[in-house]
Design a protein around this motif. Structure first.
Motif, PDB file in Angstrom:
ATOM      1  N   ILE A 172       0.871  -1.173   0.000  1.00 38.68           N
ATOM      2  CA  ILE A 172       0.000   0.000   0.000  1.00 38.68           C
ATOM      3  C   ILE A 172       0.905   1.220   0.000  1.00 38.68           C
ATOM      4  O   ILE A 172       1.738   1.385   0.896  1.00 38.68           O
ATOM      5  CB  ILE A 172      -0.921   0.013   1.236  1.00 38.68           C
ATOM      6  N   LEU A 173       0.760   2.078  -1.008  1.00 38.97           N
ATOM      7  CA  LEU A 173       1.630   3.241  -1.161  1.00 38.97           C
ATOM      8  C   LEU A 173       0.806   4.520  -1.175  1.00 38.97           C
ATOM      9  O   LEU A 173      -0.170   4.634  -1.916  1.00 38.97           O
ATOM     10  CB  LEU A 173       2.424   3.146  -2.466  1.00 38.97           C
ATOM     11  N   SER A 174       1.213   5.481  -0.346  1.00 37.04           N
ATOM     12  CA  SER A 174       0.644   6.827  -0.389  1.00 37.04           C
ATOM     13  C   SER A 174       1.790   7.809  -0.240  1.00 37.04           C
ATOM     14  O   SER A 174       2.369   7.940   0.836  1.00 37.04           O
ATOM     15  CB  SER A 174      -0.383   7.026   0.732  1.00 37.04           C
ATOM     16  N   ILE A 175       2.134   8.492  -1.330  1.00 37.58           N
ATOM     17  CA  ILE A 175       3.283   9.397  -1.328  1.00 37.58           C
ATOM     18  C   ILE A 175       3.006  10.530  -2.308  1.00 37.58           C
ATOM     19  O   ILE A 175       2.207  10.378  -3.227  1.00 37.58           O
ATOM     20  CB  ILE A 175       4.587   8.639  -1.685  1.00 37.58           C
ATOM     21  N   GLY A 176       3.678  11.651  -2.093  1.00 33.84           N
ATOM     22  CA  GLY A 176       3.547  12.783  -3.003  1.00 33.84           C
ATOM     23  C   GLY A 176       3.164  14.078  -2.326  1.00 33.84           C
ATOM     24  O   GLY A 176       3.408  15.158  -2.876  1.00 33.84           O
ATOM     25  N   THR A 177       2.595  14.007  -1.139  1.00 36.06           N
ATOM     26  CA  THR A 177       2.160  15.226  -0.458  1.00 36.06           C
ATOM     27  C   THR A 177       3.305  16.217  -0.297  1.00 36.06           C
ATOM     28  O   THR A 177       3.139  17.421  -0.538  1.00 36.06           O
ATOM     29  CB  THR A 177       1.544  14.879   0.913  1.00 36.06           C
ATOM     30  N   ASN A 178       4.472  15.740   0.080  1.00 37.93           N
ATOM     31  CA  ASN A 178       5.595  16.650   0.323  1.00 37.93           C
ATOM     32  C   ASN A 178       6.236  17.183  -0.952  1.00 37.93           C
ATOM     33  O   ASN A 178       7.083  18.080  -0.877  1.00 37.93           O
ATOM     34  CB  ASN A 178       6.649  15.942   1.177  1.00 37.93           C
ATOM     35  N   ASP A 179       5.820  16.663  -2.099  1.00 34.52           N
ATOM     36  CA  ASP A 179       6.345  17.159  -3.372  1.00 34.52           C
ATOM     37  C   ASP A 179       5.539  18.323  -3.927  1.00 34.52           C
ATOM     38  O   ASP A 179       5.994  18.999  -4.853  1.00 34.52           O
ATOM     39  CB  ASP A 179       6.316  16.029  -4.418  1.00 34.52           C
ATOM     40  N   LEU A 180       4.333  18.540  -3.430  1.00 30.89           N
ATOM     41  CA  LEU A 180       3.338  19.310  -4.177  1.00 30.89           C
ATOM     42  C   LEU A 180       3.177  20.754  -3.746  1.00 30.89           C
ATOM     43  O   LEU A 180       2.249  21.431  -4.190  1.00 30.89           O
ATOM     44  CB  LEU A 180       1.983  18.594  -4.094  1.00 30.89           C
ATOM     45  N   GLY A 181       4.085  21.289  -2.943  1.00 27.57           N
ATOM     46  CA  GLY A 181       3.970  22.670  -2.516  1.00 27.57           C
ATOM     47  C   GLY A 181       4.406  23.680  -3.562  1.00 27.57           C
ATOM     48  O   GLY A 181       4.095  24.863  -3.449  1.00 27.57           O
ATOM     49  N   CYS A 215      -2.384   5.051  -3.604  1.00 25.42           N
ATOM     50  CA  CYS A 215      -3.351   6.046  -3.144  1.00 25.42           C
ATOM     51  C   CYS A 215      -3.037   7.417  -3.753  1.00 25.42           C
ATOM     52  O   CYS A 215      -1.909   7.909  -3.616  1.00 25.42           O
ATOM     53  CB  CYS A 215      -3.312   6.160  -1.630  1.00 25.42           C
ATOM     54  N   ALA A 216      -4.017   8.020  -4.400  1.00 22.14           N
ATOM     55  CA  ALA A 216      -3.882   9.408  -4.832  1.00 22.14           C
ATOM     56  C   ALA A 216      -4.077  10.294  -3.616  1.00 22.14           C
ATOM     57  O   ALA A 216      -5.051  10.136  -2.872  1.00 22.14           O
ATOM     58  CB  ALA A 216      -4.921   9.734  -5.898  1.00 22.14           C
ATOM     59  N   PRO A 217      -3.165  11.230  -3.361  1.00 22.71           N
ATOM     60  CA  PRO A 217      -3.271  12.040  -2.143  1.00 22.71           C
ATOM     61  C   PRO A 217      -4.551  12.870  -2.094  1.00 22.71           C
ATOM     62  O   PRO A 217      -5.116  13.244  -3.125  1.00 22.71           O
ATOM     63  CB  PRO A 217      -2.042  12.960  -2.229  1.00 22.71           C
ATOM     64  N   VAL A 218      -4.977  13.158  -0.866  1.00 21.35           N
ATOM     65  CA  VAL A 218      -6.051  14.124  -0.663  1.00 21.35           C
ATOM     66  C   VAL A 218      -5.528  15.491  -1.081  1.00 21.35           C
ATOM     67  O   VAL A 218      -4.441  15.904  -0.652  1.00 21.35           O
ATOM     68  CB  VAL A 218      -6.480  14.156   0.814  1.00 21.35           C
ATOM     69  N   GLN A 219      -6.264  16.215  -1.917  1.00 25.73           N
ATOM     70  CA  GLN A 219      -5.810  17.529  -2.362  1.00 25.73           C
ATOM     71  C   GLN A 219      -5.934  18.535  -1.219  1.00 25.73           C
ATOM     72  O   GLN A 219      -6.997  18.677  -0.605  1.00 25.73           O
ATOM     73  CB  GLN A 219      -6.610  18.005  -3.567  1.00 25.73           C
ATOM     74  N   LEU A 220      -4.841  19.234  -0.945  1.00 26.58           N
ATOM     75  CA  LEU A 220      -4.785  20.187   0.157  1.00 26.58           C
ATOM     76  C   LEU A 220      -4.726  21.619  -0.367  1.00 26.58           C
ATOM     77  O   LEU A 220      -4.317  21.861  -1.509  1.00 26.58           O
ATOM     78  CB  LEU A 220      -3.573  19.892   1.038  1.00 26.58           C
ATOM     79  N   SER A 221      -5.095  22.561   0.490  1.00 28.07           N
ATOM     80  CA  SER A 221      -5.226  23.954   0.054  1.00 28.07           C
ATOM     81  C   SER A 221      -3.901  24.560  -0.399  1.00 28.07           C
ATOM     82  O   SER A 221      -3.882  25.470  -1.219  1.00 28.07           O
ATOM     83  CB  SER A 221      -5.813  24.800   1.191  1.00 28.07           C
ATOM     84  N   TRP A 222      -2.793  24.055   0.126  1.00 25.75           N
ATOM     85  CA  TRP A 222      -1.498  24.646  -0.193  1.00 25.75           C
ATOM     86  C   TRP A 222      -0.786  23.957  -1.351  1.00 25.75           C
ATOM     87  O   TRP A 222       0.330  24.343  -1.714  1.00 25.75           O
ATOM     88  CB  TRP A 222      -0.592  24.652   1.043  1.00 25.75           C
ATOM     89  N   PHE A 223      -1.415  22.982  -1.963  1.00 25.28           N
ATOM     90  CA  PHE A 223      -0.808  22.294  -3.111  1.00 25.28           C
ATOM     91  C   PHE A 223      -0.722  23.229  -4.327  1.00 25.28           C
ATOM     92  O   PHE A 223      -1.583  24.097  -4.527  1.00 25.28           O
ATOM     93  CB  PHE A 223      -1.645  21.080  -3.513  1.00 25.28           C
TER      94      PHE A 223
END
Length: 218
Positions: free
Chosen positions: A104-113, A142-150
């Motif tokens: 199970i992979l969930s990654i990418g949040t820290n790339d998207l700022g 897992c596609a990350p949850v879209q956050l306001s600061w992305f």
């Protein structure tokens, strides 16, 4: 008159997932004693996912390069706060050595700022390398949850790369759209920092992954 055909013998459903490897960043690791702000504990979904799976009759063992670090639960995981896509890419051989049966992979949040046009290629390369390391086992991406600061364009590139990879190459590639489960990270599903999950949010994520794992294949 020919004798009637024998009734088909039912195939029992599997009762074990075997070794399950969860890969990611702080969202998948969790940190109940958050050193950044002790009033904002970070909840990972793995412990709740384990409970859901076991309640449904599926046993499993979490494996990871970080022994006992997933919180809550103190399970093993391959995830650390701040990790990006290429950090996972650099660890796929170590994950392969664990011989998992499910990933199970969930990654990418820290790339998207910020703007990162290469993020789609990075993700595809990471996923290809992961599959080469672990084999054609089920890989839930897992596609990350879209956050306001992305950065919006970067998120779209990453999301589309995940969708494309899961849609090609074989049935072991499985897509989990965490952006479609109604997460309110700015509200009850977040821990207050605009990024991480509360217990309620982690439970929603666990339920989404559980649904993907237990879904009847098309």
């Amino acid at each position: 008159r020919p004798p009637p055909a024998p009734a088909p013998v039912p195939v029992p459903a599997p009762t074990t997932l075997g070794k399950v490897a969860i890969l990611g960043d702080s969202l998948m690791r969790g940190w109940l004693a958050n050193p950044g702000n002790s009033s904002q504990p970070i909840f990972a979904p793995g412990d709740r996912l384990r409970t859901l799976l076991q309640t449904s009759g599926l046993s499993l063992t979490f494996v990871g390069t970080e022994n006992g670090m997933m919180q809550p639960g103190n399970w093993s995981v391959t995830a650390t706060g701040g990790w990006k896509v290429n950090d996972i890419r650099s660890r796929v051989d170590a994950v392969g050595a664990l011989q998992p049966n499910v990933v199970i992979l969930s990654i990418g949040t820290n790339d998207l700022g910020t703007s990162i046009p290469s993020i789609g290629t990075q993700m595809t390369t990471c996923l290809d390398s992961l599959e080469a390391a672990v084999g054609k086992i089920p890989i839930y991406v897992c596609a990350p949850v879209q956050l306001s600061w992305f950065h919006g364009a970067s998120y779209a590139i990453l999301f589309n790369a995940i969708v494309s990879w899961c849609a090609t190459g074989g049935p072991n590639r499985r897509f989990v759209n965490l952006n479609a489960i109604g997460m309110d990270v700015a509200g009850a599903d977040g821990n207050g920092d605009g990024t991480h999950w509360s217990q309620a949010g982690a439970n929603k994520v666990a339920a989404a992954i559980f649904s993907a794992i237990t879904a009847v294949p098309a």
